[in-house]
Scaffold this active site. Structure first.
Site, PDB file in Angstrom:
ATOM      1  N   ASN A  59       7.952 -10.108 -33.936  1.00 41.82           N
ATOM      2  CA  ASN A  59       6.341  -9.842 -34.466  1.00 41.82           C
ATOM      3  C   ASN A  59       5.796 -10.436 -34.997  1.00 41.82           C
ATOM      4  OD1 ASN A  59       4.232  -8.628 -34.884  1.00 41.82           O
ATOM      5  ND2 ASN A  59       4.935  -6.473 -35.790  1.00 41.82           N
ATOM      6  N   TRP A  60       5.660 -11.427 -34.891  1.00 38.77           N
ATOM      7  CA  TRP A  60       4.689 -12.776 -36.124  1.00 38.77           C
ATOM      8  C   TRP A  60       4.047 -12.190 -37.321  1.00 38.77           C
ATOM      9  CZ3 TRP A  60       4.495 -18.367 -33.556  1.00 38.77           C
ATOM     10  CH2 TRP A  60       5.549 -18.708 -33.360  1.00 38.77           C
ATOM     11  N   LYS A  61       3.666 -10.487 -36.711  1.00 41.15           N
ATOM     12  CA  LYS A  61       2.184 -10.278 -37.676  1.00 41.15           C
ATOM     13  C   LYS A  61       1.493 -11.661 -37.912  1.00 41.15           C
ATOM     14  CE  LYS A  61       5.032  -6.619 -39.122  1.00 41.15           C
ATOM     15  NZ  LYS A  61       5.329  -5.676 -40.367  1.00 41.15           N
TER      16      LYS A  61
ATOM     17  N   GLY B 191       8.983  -3.855 -43.602  1.00 41.91           N
ATOM     18  CA  GLY B 191       8.685  -5.417 -44.368  1.00 41.91           C
ATOM     19  C   GLY B 191       9.799  -4.638 -45.989  1.00 41.91           C
TER      20      GLY B 191
ATOM     21  N   SER C 221      12.594  -3.498 -40.977  1.00 42.08           N
ATOM     22  CA  SER C 221      13.535  -3.930 -41.821  1.00 42.08           C
ATOM     23  C   SER C 221      15.384  -4.732 -40.837  1.00 42.08           C
ATOM     24  CB  SER C 221      14.356  -3.402 -42.840  1.00 42.08           C
ATOM     25  OG  SER C 221      12.994  -3.584 -43.670  1.00 42.08           O
TER      26      SER C 221
ATOM     27  N   GLU D  19       0.154  -0.667 -38.787  1.00 43.45           N
ATOM     28  CA  GLU D  19      -0.451  -1.785 -39.466  1.00 43.45           C
ATOM     29  C   GLU D  19      -1.648  -1.524 -38.986  1.00 43.45           C
ATOM     30  OE1 GLU D  19       1.964  -5.377 -39.927  1.00 43.45           O
ATOM     31  OE2 GLU D  19       3.946  -4.361 -40.885  1.00 43.45           O
TER      32      GLU D  19
ATOM     33  N   GLY E   7      10.124  -8.226 -37.663  1.00 42.22           N
ATOM     34  CA  GLY E   7       9.075  -8.286 -37.958  1.00 42.22           C
ATOM     35  C   GLY E   7       9.606 -10.200 -39.033  1.00 42.22           C
ATOM     36  N   GLY E   8      10.083  -9.937 -40.100  1.00 43.19           N
ATOM     37  CA  GLY E   8       9.668 -10.843 -41.029  1.00 43.19           C
ATOM     38  C   GLY E   8      11.348 -11.146 -40.496  1.00 43.19           C
TER      39      GLY E   8
ATOM     40  N   GLU F 216       9.107   3.009 -35.034  1.00 41.83           N
ATOM     41  CA  GLU F 216       9.470   1.920 -36.729  1.00 41.83           C
ATOM     42  C   GLU F 216       8.767   2.953 -37.365  1.00 41.83           C
ATOM     43  OE1 GLU F 216       9.141  -2.473 -35.575  1.00 41.83           O
ATOM     44  OE2 GLU F 216       6.832  -1.287 -36.106  1.00 41.83           O
TER      45      GLU F 216
ATOM     46  N   HIS G 108       0.599  -0.879 -33.385  1.00 38.66           N
ATOM     47  CA  HIS G 108       1.594  -1.104 -34.936  1.00 38.66           C
ATOM     48  C   HIS G 108       1.309  -0.090 -35.860  1.00 38.66           C
ATOM     49  CE1 HIS G 108       3.450  -2.794 -38.600  1.00 38.66           C
ATOM     50  NE2 HIS G 108       4.463  -3.307 -37.325  1.00 38.66           N
TER      51      HIS G 108
HETATM   52  P1  PGA Z   1      10.259  -5.662 -40.529  1.00 42.71           P
HETATM   53  O1  PGA Z   1       8.783  -5.458 -39.631  1.00 42.71           O
HETATM   54  O2  PGA Z   1      11.565  -6.152 -39.055  1.00 42.71           O
HETATM   55  O3  PGA Z   1       9.503  -6.893 -41.291  1.00 42.71           O
HETATM   56  O4  PGA Z   1      10.226  -4.574 -41.138  1.00 42.71           O
HETATM   57  C1  PGA Z   1       9.478  -4.763 -38.106  1.00 42.71           C
HETATM   58  C2  PGA Z   1       7.604  -4.863 -37.621  1.00 42.71           C
HETATM   59  O5  PGA Z   1       6.378  -4.549 -38.332  1.00 42.71           O
HETATM   60  O6  PGA Z   1       7.184  -4.055 -36.409  1.00 42.71           O
END
Ligand code: PGA
Length: 259
Positions: free
Chosen positions: A12-14, A177, A215, A101, A236-237, A171, A99
């Site tokens: 998930n590149w966001k 994050g 994470s 967010e 994500g990251g 999640e 998600h």
């Molecule tokens: P993260 O994000 O791996 O950076 O914690 C995961 C996500 O939000 O899908």
């Protein structure tokens, strides 16, 4: 004997990336993924403006791609929204929906998320439905009530045949994050609860892929993916660095052979 479920690793590149860096990242991930594609499912969910670039670079490769959100509508006066069919025209097969967010910053309700999941399925996309509790909810002991209600909203809207085609990503909001992943035991406990909830709706839903996100790194992927009810990860990251993302894919491959 338990049915063998395939492992998934989805990036998930966001809201990250630019043309030049995307090209390098997609190329490196596609090259590395080629050797693992028989064993696991690998995909990346990119910012929508880069779908055409992603399609051009990944067509014919063993790496799926998708978007990070879709509209509940097919077309119309919905400024700024992107229809699932539009993503499909660029070869997307995946759509993250709900998600945390988007739930937090765009006030998406579980009912809206459920209708996005159904819309994705109708367009031929696999929805990756995100659910998870906040730190306050975990500390108040309401994790199961929260994630159970988030899952129920989706299961109530979909037919069993539709529900068989979804992917769930658990999640925990406090792990996203933050560098602070759930422990494998914490994650497994919630995944087992979610699996039971799916089976309660219909026995055939035991096969639904349950990914963990929050994470995930090369260092913790192996123990997470080794849990009985964890079918891979939403990353994500670490999906922005090809070496890290591929190292996580490698752990998923190892875990899938171990079962
Ligand atoms: P993260 O994000 O791996 O950076 O914690 C995961 C996500 O939000 O899908």
């Amino acid at each position: 004997m338990a049915e063998q479920r395939v492992k998934w690793v989805i990036g998930n590149w966001k809201m990250h990336g630019r043309l030049a860096e995307n090209a390098a990242l997609l190329q490196a991930v596609a090259d590395g993924a080629a050797a693992m594609a028989d064993a696991i499912r690998i995909g990346v969910c990119v910012p929508t403006p880069y779908l055409a670039q992603t399609q051009a670079l990944l067509s014919g490769k063993s790496l799926a791609w998708g978007v990070q959100d879709i509209s509940t509508y097919t077309h119309g006066a919905y400024t700024g929204e992107v229809a699932a069919e539009m993503a499909c025209e660029f070869g997307a097969t995946l759509a993250i929906v709900g998600h945390s967010e988007r739930r937090a910053y765009h006030a998406e309700s579980s009912e809206l998320v459920a209708s996005k999941a159904r819309r994705a399925l109708q367009a031929g996309l696999t929805p990756i439905v995100c659910i998870g509790e906040t730190l306050e909810e975990r500390e108040a002991g309401t994790t199961e009530a929260v994630v159970g209600a988030q899952l129920d909203a989706v299961l109530n809207l979909l037919s069993v045949e539709e529900a068989q085609r979804i992917v769930i990503a658990y999640e925990p909001v406090w792990a996203i994050g933050t560098g602070r992943s759930a422990t494998a035991e914490q994650a497994q406990e919630v995944h087992a609860f979610l699996r039971a909830r799916l089976v309660q709706k219909d026995a055939s839903l035991a096969c639904v892929a349950l990914l963990y996100g929050g994470s995930v790194k090369p260092e913790n992927a192996q123990v997470l993916f080794g849990q009985a009810d964890i079918d891979g990860g939403l990353i994500g990251g670490a999906s922005l660095k090809s070496e890290d993302f591929l190292a996580i894919c490698e752990q998923a491959k190892v875990a899938s052979h171990a079962h």
